[in-house]
Design a protein around this motif. Sequence first.
Motif, PDB file in Angstrom:
ATOM      1  N   TRP A  78     -14.409 -35.222 -16.700  1.00 35.51           N
ATOM      2  CA  TRP A  78     -14.729 -34.082 -15.826  1.00 35.51           C
ATOM      3  C   TRP A  78     -16.220 -34.168 -15.545  1.00 35.51           C
ATOM      4  CZ3 TRP A  78     -15.654 -28.421 -17.643  1.00 35.51           C
ATOM      5  CH2 TRP A  78     -15.765 -27.577 -16.537  1.00 35.51           C
ATOM      6  N   ILE A  81     -18.192 -29.701 -10.511  1.00 34.62           N
ATOM      7  CA  ILE A  81     -17.435 -28.673  -9.820  1.00 34.62           C
ATOM      8  C   ILE A  81     -18.208 -28.411  -8.530  1.00 34.62           C
ATOM      9  CG2 ILE A  81     -18.472 -26.939 -11.368  1.00 34.62           C
ATOM     10  CD1 ILE A  81     -15.939 -25.254 -10.969  1.00 34.62           C
ATOM     11  N   ASN A 166     -12.776 -28.886  -9.118  1.00 29.62           N
ATOM     12  CA  ASN A 166     -13.195 -29.711 -10.244  1.00 29.62           C
ATOM     13  C   ASN A 166     -13.132 -31.169  -9.821  1.00 29.62           C
ATOM     14  OD1 ASN A 166     -13.382 -27.732 -12.530  1.00 29.62           O
ATOM     15  ND2 ASN A 166     -11.267 -27.352 -11.906  1.00 29.62           N
ATOM     16  N   PRO A 181     -10.409 -24.863  -9.594  1.00 31.71           N
ATOM     17  CA  PRO A 181     -10.451 -24.271 -10.942  1.00 31.71           C
ATOM     18  C   PRO A 181      -9.330 -23.255 -11.135  1.00 31.71           C
ATOM     19  CG  PRO A 181     -12.610 -24.171  -9.893  1.00 31.71           C
ATOM     20  CD  PRO A 181     -11.636 -24.581  -8.834  1.00 31.71           C
ATOM     21  N   GLU A 183      -7.541 -19.946 -11.659  1.00 32.81           N
ATOM     22  CA  GLU A 183      -7.908 -18.653 -11.062  1.00 32.81           C
ATOM     23  C   GLU A 183      -7.342 -17.453 -11.802  1.00 32.81           C
ATOM     24  OE1 GLU A 183      -5.870 -19.827  -7.483  1.00 32.81           O
ATOM     25  OE2 GLU A 183      -7.707 -19.602  -6.342  1.00 32.81           O
ATOM     26  N   GLY A 210     -19.747 -21.705 -10.307  1.00 37.65           N
ATOM     27  CA  GLY A 210     -19.498 -23.127 -10.055  1.00 37.65           C
ATOM     28  C   GLY A 210     -20.784 -23.934 -10.108  1.00 37.65           C
ATOM     29  N   TRP A 281      -7.786 -22.906 -18.575  1.00 34.19           N
ATOM     30  CA  TRP A 281      -8.863 -23.477 -17.777  1.00 34.19           C
ATOM     31  C   TRP A 281      -8.786 -24.997 -17.737  1.00 34.19           C
ATOM     32  CZ3 TRP A 281     -13.139 -24.990 -15.239  1.00 34.19           C
ATOM     33  CH2 TRP A 281     -13.703 -24.059 -14.366  1.00 34.19           C
ATOM     34  N   LEU A 285      -8.080 -29.641 -14.943  1.00 32.45           N
ATOM     35  CA  LEU A 285      -8.797 -30.854 -15.363  1.00 32.45           C
ATOM     36  C   LEU A 285      -7.804 -31.943 -15.750  1.00 32.45           C
ATOM     37  CD1 LEU A 285     -11.669 -29.271 -17.485  1.00 32.45           C
ATOM     38  CD2 LEU A 285     -11.534 -29.650 -15.020  1.00 32.45           C
TER      39      LEU A 285
END
Lengths: 471, 471
Positions: A78, A81, A166, A181, A183, A210, A281, A285
């Motif tokens: 990752w 963003i 992301n 991302p 929500e 972000g 969350w 990813l």
Amino acid sequence: MSNLLNSTLSVINVGLSHFADSLDAQGIPTARVKWSPPAGGDPVLARFLRSGLQSIAQKVEEANARAFKHIINAEPYWVGIKRARDVVPGMEPNVILHSGPPISWDRMAPVQQKGILGAVQHEKLAEDEAGALRLVESGAISVRSAMDMGVAGAGAGIVSPSMVVNVCRERNTGKEAYCVPFEGRVGLGVWGVYNPEVEATLHRIETVLGPAIDKALAASDGIPVRNIIAQGLQMNDDTHTRQTAEGYILVSEIVPLLLQADLSNAILQECVDLFVSSERWFHPLGIASALSVLKGIKGMEYCTLLCTMCGNAVDYGIQVSCLGDRWFTSPSPYLTGMYLSPKWSQKDAVPWMGDSCIVEAYGLGAFSGAAAPAVIRLRGGSYQDGIQQSEEMKQITTGVNYNYPIPLLGFSGPPTGIDILKVGMTGITPLAHGGIISHQGGQIGAGVVRLPFECFRDAIHGVSERYGLQA
Amino acid sequence: MSNLLNSTLSVINVGLSHFADSLDAQGIPTARVKWSPPAGGDPVLARFLRSGLQSIAQKVEEANARAFKHIINAEPYWVGIKRARDVVPGMEPNVILHSGPPISWDRMAPVQQKGILGAVQHEKLAEDEAGALRLVESGAISVRSAMDMGVAGAGAGIVSPSMVVNVCRERNTGKEAYCVPFEGRVGLGVWGVYNPEVEATLHRIETVLGPAIDKALAASDGIPVRNIIAQGLQMNDDTHTRQTAEGYILVSEIVPLLLQADLSNAILQECVDLFVSSERWFHPLGIASALSVLKGIKGMEYCTLLCTMCGNAVDYGIQVSCLGDRWFTSPSPYLTGMYLSPKWSQKDAVPWMGDSCIVEAYGLGAFSGAAAPAVIRLRGGSYQDGIQQSEEMKQITTGVNYNYPIPLLGFSGPPTGIDILKVGMTGITPLAHGGIISHQGGQIGAGVVRLPFECFRDAIHGVSERYGLQA
């Protein structure tokens, strides 16, 4: 030639020869697996799989072994963003994305239509839904399949240029993929819901949170997603319906970076709250990482592994590595599972919608059912059912991913690399875990879906055409 | 009378009558369980268990059911991190604690002796080890069992007045227990190691980091440990050898509190690093919580459940609820398991040392073996072995703790409430997970220990004496 490649080839040979020798006798591994007719009961397909493929069999095996090796060695991170318009190639100001294969406006499910109209308003291209509809119908808005743009659209899969995504990057290839991302229970991207509250949330993450998180990530090498998944699969996560552990691990990874990013205490608290207030969350990813990995096998000659699988609540579509961007679709299937309230049933639900099942093509979700008794239990199953589910998926995959040891598989890994030829031979189609989504948008349950056979049959015929073979 | 109490009583009745009816026939649940002779093969004990107990059997059953109910309903919270002298009753400036039952200086294991001498120096009562030894031998230092002071001493269990301890409070009773923070692979409290590096680490946590974390906790209601354990047991933690998930969850709980505690960014970073750099920060919180819960059953008339179990590398000691502070000891047993390096073997290890197995008396650790395939694997076992281990411990416990659902037990809970009478009847003694500690201090492996039978036999005779029964 590496040991890995050798062992992978031998597995494939066993599969092919066993099929050729005893097609009619081919049965089921245990009484608990749903029986599926080999070749879906299609005699033309059966003949092709038995003999028509012989001239390319060796090349297919080698390509699939190479693709499998890429998948298990892949290292998604990752890394950011960002606004979609700044990172997604071709994301022009009038482009709005949806999940699943491409679909015309008139065939599109209302929940996706509403999401697209919401996104037009979010982009300030129209002031209300009626104005947005006029723009879409006039052709001024370019409505595209997210997957066709290299984006994974979870749920409704609504992505517009101003929205943040992301960014996950697979290190060995440098290929990137994107997913909005998480929500929460209401939102535009996943649920297609647009209202002032959703707008305020989007505005906050696009303009403040972000950029803060992106700043923290930018000062690092990124966060190693493979390492998080490897731990999560040992901690009751399937990385599709459940990523509780992965979410906690993510907090431990991101907080030290946030603390070094010279942010105000108020912004720090708001960012941390974003991560700790949701168990999910990590979900986007995992999705974006899986896509970043599978982009690495797209267009690989002779490779018969799936590189895309997704639905738009009307059509379910797959793409096969050696056939590049070509879609093969079937009517999208319904999930079975548990509804969050007894007032809901299948009539309230849309058929499979979303690109999140790209994680299944990476060996996670339903393929890692053995990892997540908590997920299997959601539909009344036991941990043994989860093991059985992973074992069933072994029959249509190329190997197991030893980088993801799963305790209930004896610390062996999940079955990985879905081979459409094995799907054809066994008649077993992939399973996918996922949320059950209502016609209005919003999650009303969680369960599992069995993919339709027809798109796999058509894809196998596509391979036949591609290489000039006789069906 | 509640349903819980009813069902608990019925379980106990089955156990007693089955024993009385068929003592000689009593066998083993499956071939995989190590066979143990009922009553440890002791005919006097067997006769007492068969008939001598009848006059108090009903009172014992009711007391045990009440104690069991207390244990499973208990709500331990992590509420602070304080200097031992400020919270531990009787922690005078010359008091130094060690783990396990009380032991004279001349019988004490060298690793504990060295730890105590280190603590004397840490307290600045002596300038070197020789000076510290003179003080101890003169009687100027009061060397005490930590458990006798209401403190759980992990490993060597060294606690001195200046050292900080985690404070866990059980909400229903208000009872508190204490355990030093995790120190990493080298440290005074757990490993008995004292040198300038250890002193610097202790100084930092006592003067800066401990107060910072305590400030964050003080502004909250504390952190609910039961909730963390409930999640951890679904995520491959046994809460003794492994608390990886619990450590991650703890980060998500403590970081928001730290961010609200008006700390400098540098101190924030240092505190967060303390938590994220170790998988085991949660360990002493689990230990102190278990002790805070079990303090609630200590001294309960007619209750035959264990409230203390611990070792000092020489003696292993237990305490039984109805017998209060009275110790029953046996020679401390050796762990079996995996060494971290092939150069080590049992000759490098001390017998069981530490109070951490108080978590077993709370249903965790070895009793939750089914929860943690990763722990069972450390000694070459499969997840089935973990299930078997929990099932075996069911035979010596009062019930299962439904607040801690374990996936591989069908989301039933761990066997909880160790009844010395059931240990006597079955001849099955408790198991405990734990680290293998070297003679020099420091962890050299991890494994499991089977407790000796003799201390249980003596404790049952103690019950007989206490209530004037005929043996």
